[in-house]
Design a protein around this motif. Structure first.
Motif, PDB file in Angstrom:
ATOM      1  N   PRO A  18      22.209  32.634   7.489  1.00  9.74           N
ATOM      2  CA  PRO A  18      23.484  31.927   7.386  1.00  9.74           C
ATOM      3  C   PRO A  18      24.589  32.930   7.060  1.00  9.74           C
ATOM      4  N   HIS A  19      25.732  32.817   7.732  1.00 11.23           N
ATOM      5  CA  HIS A  19      26.756  33.842   7.530  1.00 11.23           C
ATOM      6  C   HIS A  19      27.273  33.874   6.096  1.00 11.23           C
ATOM      7  N   MET A  20      27.205  32.775   5.355  1.00 15.24           N
ATOM      8  CA  MET A  20      27.624  32.784   3.950  1.00 15.24           C
ATOM      9  C   MET A  20      26.593  33.484   3.057  1.00 15.24           C
ATOM     10  N   LEU A  21      25.331  33.540   3.485  1.00 13.76           N
ATOM     11  CA  LEU A  21      24.309  34.248   2.726  1.00 13.76           C
ATOM     12  C   LEU A  21      24.388  35.758   2.973  1.00 13.76           C
ATOM     13  N   VAL A  22      24.944  36.147   4.105  1.00 14.06           N
ATOM     14  CA  VAL A  22      25.066  37.569   4.423  1.00 14.06           C
ATOM     15  C   VAL A  22      25.986  38.277   3.427  1.00 14.06           C
ATOM     16  N   ARG A  23      26.975  37.577   2.905  1.00 15.38           N
ATOM     17  CA  ARG A  23      27.908  38.200   1.952  1.00 15.38           C
ATOM     18  C   ARG A  23      27.195  38.743   0.721  1.00 15.38           C
ATOM     19  N   MET A  29      34.628  35.739   8.074  1.00 15.81           N
ATOM     20  CA  MET A  29      35.130  34.468   8.581  1.00 15.81           C
ATOM     21  C   MET A  29      34.634  33.346   7.679  1.00 15.81           C
ATOM     22  N   GLY A  30      35.521  32.411   7.383  1.00 13.03           N
ATOM     23  CA  GLY A  30      35.162  31.244   6.583  1.00 13.03           C
ATOM     24  C   GLY A  30      35.490  31.423   5.123  1.00 13.03           C
ATOM     25  N   LYS A  31      35.681  30.309   4.463  1.00 11.13           N
ATOM     26  CA  LYS A  31      36.042  30.302   3.040  1.00 11.13           C
ATOM     27  C   LYS A  31      34.820  29.952   2.204  1.00 11.13           C
ATOM     28  N   TRP A  32      34.727  30.619   1.058  1.00 13.21           N
ATOM     29  CA  TRP A  32      33.662  30.346   0.099  1.00 13.21           C
ATOM     30  C   TRP A  32      33.797  28.938  -0.440  1.00 13.21           C
ATOM     31  N   LYS A  33      32.674  28.379  -0.766  1.00 15.42           N
ATOM     32  CA  LYS A  33      32.601  27.192  -1.608  1.00 15.42           C
ATOM     33  C   LYS A  33      31.850  27.640  -2.852  1.00 15.42           C
ATOM     34  N   LYS A  34      32.116  26.981  -3.966  1.00 16.84           N
ATOM     35  CA  LYS A  34      31.374  27.339  -5.178  1.00 16.84           C
ATOM     36  C   LYS A  34      29.892  27.130  -4.932  1.00 16.84           C
ATOM     37  N   GLY A  35      29.099  28.000  -5.523  1.00 15.76           N
ATOM     38  CA  GLY A  35      27.657  27.854  -5.361  1.00 15.76           C
ATOM     39  C   GLY A  35      26.937  29.135  -5.687  1.00 15.76           C
ATOM     40  N   PRO A  36      25.610  29.120  -5.575  1.00 12.03           N
ATOM     41  CA  PRO A  36      24.810  30.287  -5.969  1.00 12.03           C
ATOM     42  C   PRO A  36      25.066  31.518  -5.105  1.00 12.03           C
ATOM     43  N   GLU A  37      25.400  31.337  -3.822  1.00 12.03           N
ATOM     44  CA  GLU A  37      25.671  32.488  -2.958  1.00 12.03           C
ATOM     45  C   GLU A  37      26.906  33.239  -3.446  1.00 12.03           C
ATOM     46  N   LYS A  95      43.078  26.548  14.152  1.00 14.31           N
ATOM     47  CA  LYS A  95      43.033  25.642  15.297  1.00 14.31           C
ATOM     48  C   LYS A  95      41.619  25.131  15.507  1.00 14.31           C
ATOM     49  N   LYS A  96      41.516  23.969  16.116  1.00  8.14           N
ATOM     50  CA  LYS A  96      40.204  23.419  16.483  1.00  8.14           C
ATOM     51  C   LYS A  96      39.787  24.033  17.808  1.00  8.14           C
ATOM     52  N   LEU A  97      38.944  25.062  17.733  1.00  9.82           N
ATOM     53  CA  LEU A  97      38.452  25.759  18.917  1.00  9.82           C
ATOM     54  C   LEU A  97      36.933  25.790  18.867  1.00  9.82           C
ATOM     55  N   SER A  98      36.333  26.076  19.997  1.00  6.35           N
ATOM     56  CA  SER A  98      34.883  26.235  20.020  1.00  6.35           C
ATOM     57  C   SER A  98      34.505  27.273  21.064  1.00  6.35           C
ATOM     58  N   GLY A  99      33.251  27.700  20.995  1.00  7.32           N
ATOM     59  CA  GLY A  99      32.712  28.631  21.976  1.00  7.32           C
ATOM     60  C   GLY A  99      33.463  29.944  22.040  1.00  7.32           C
ATOM     61  N   PRO A 100      33.646  30.468  23.269  1.00 10.53           N
ATOM     62  CA  PRO A 100      34.299  31.759  23.443  1.00 10.53           C
ATOM     63  C   PRO A 100      35.732  31.805  22.895  1.00 10.53           C
ATOM     64  N   GLU A 101      36.443  30.688  22.970  1.00 14.42           N
ATOM     65  CA  GLU A 101      37.822  30.670  22.443  1.00 14.42           C
ATOM     66  C   GLU A 101      37.838  30.897  20.936  1.00 14.42           C
ATOM     67  N   LEU A 102      36.885  30.289  20.230  1.00 15.56           N
ATOM     68  CA  LEU A 102      36.804  30.472  18.784  1.00 15.56           C
ATOM     69  C   LEU A 102      36.456  31.918  18.456  1.00 15.56           C
ATOM     70  N   LYS A 103      35.479  32.483  19.149  1.00 17.69           N
ATOM     71  CA  LYS A 103      35.096  33.873  18.892  1.00 17.69           C
ATOM     72  C   LYS A 103      36.258  34.826  19.158  1.00 17.69           C
ATOM     73  N   GLN A 104      37.048  34.568  20.198  1.00 18.96           N
ATOM     74  CA  GLN A 104      38.215  35.415  20.490  1.00 18.96           C
ATOM     75  C   GLN A 104      39.273  35.295  19.401  1.00 18.96           C
ATOM     76  N   ASP A 118      29.010  31.629  14.962  1.00 19.42           N
ATOM     77  CA  ASP A 118      28.648  31.918  16.354  1.00 19.42           C
ATOM     78  C   ASP A 118      28.582  33.403  16.666  1.00 19.42           C
ATOM     79  N   GLY A 119      28.737  34.253  15.650  1.00 17.84           N
ATOM     80  CA  GLY A 119      28.635  35.696  15.869  1.00 17.84           C
ATOM     81  C   GLY A 119      29.973  36.335  16.193  1.00 17.84           C
ATOM     82  N   LEU A 120      29.903  37.573  16.641  1.00 17.06           N
ATOM     83  CA  LEU A 120      31.099  38.387  16.885  1.00 17.06           C
ATOM     84  C   LEU A 120      31.450  38.440  18.366  1.00 17.06           C
ATOM     85  N   ASP A 121      32.732  38.457  18.617  1.00 21.85           N
ATOM     86  CA  ASP A 121      33.230  38.683  19.965  1.00 21.85           C
ATOM     87  C   ASP A 121      32.959  40.143  20.356  1.00 21.85           C
TER      88      ASP A 121
END
Length: 154
Positions: free
Chosen positions: A127-132, A10-18, A42-51, A105-108
């Protein structure tokens, strides 16, 4: 047989050391893992975003793939055990192994239930971008272990 590794994140890379570190480890592997970045529009948050993230992730899994989800509540493994698991799947003729990295926010729960294996990089929050790049390094290390290359030292 060498399984194809897919990383769904989830999420798009930005240029950087990671990103640079991720690319460095992927360039060392043949075949290199395929990264597919997913983003909820879409602009979602909480459980809706995870789903919404879960729907994107689950729909992107290749047919017949073994699924490994990175989750803070997953199993911690040594690098050698991780390599052994990949080796077992390859020995069984698994063609695709898909690694899932959720959003901030983690996985559904639906993604957790679909996974064949839940793994954690420890009790600390990352950070989820560091996990990659951490995952890419462990995939490279697993390949080195399985091929007998001296990169890994116990």
């Amino acid at each position: 047989m060498q399984a194809r590794c897919h990383i769904l994140a989830m999420g798009k890379w930005k240029k950087g050391p990671e990103k640079d570190l991720f690319d460095t480890y992927c360039a060392r592997m043949r075949p290199a893992p395929v990264l597919k970045e997913l983003d909820v529009r879409k602009k979602l948050s909480g459980p809706e975003l995870k789903q919404a993230e879960a729907e994107l992730l689950l729909n992107a899994i290749p047919n017949g793939a073994v699924v490994v989800a990175l989750d803070e509540r997953g199993k911690t493994m040594s690098s050698r055990d991780f390599a052994g698991k990949i080796g077992q799947w390859q020995d069984r003729g698994v063609g695709d192994i898909t690694f899932i990295i959720g959003g901030a926010d983690g996985l559904d729960e639906t993604v957790r239930q679909r996974a064949d294996l839940l793994i954690s990089f420890g009790a600390m929050t990352w950070p989820h971008m560091l996990v990659r790049p951490m995952l890419a390094e462990q995939l490279f290390r697993a390949d080195a272990i399985l091929s007998g290359h001296p990169y890994h030292r116990d």
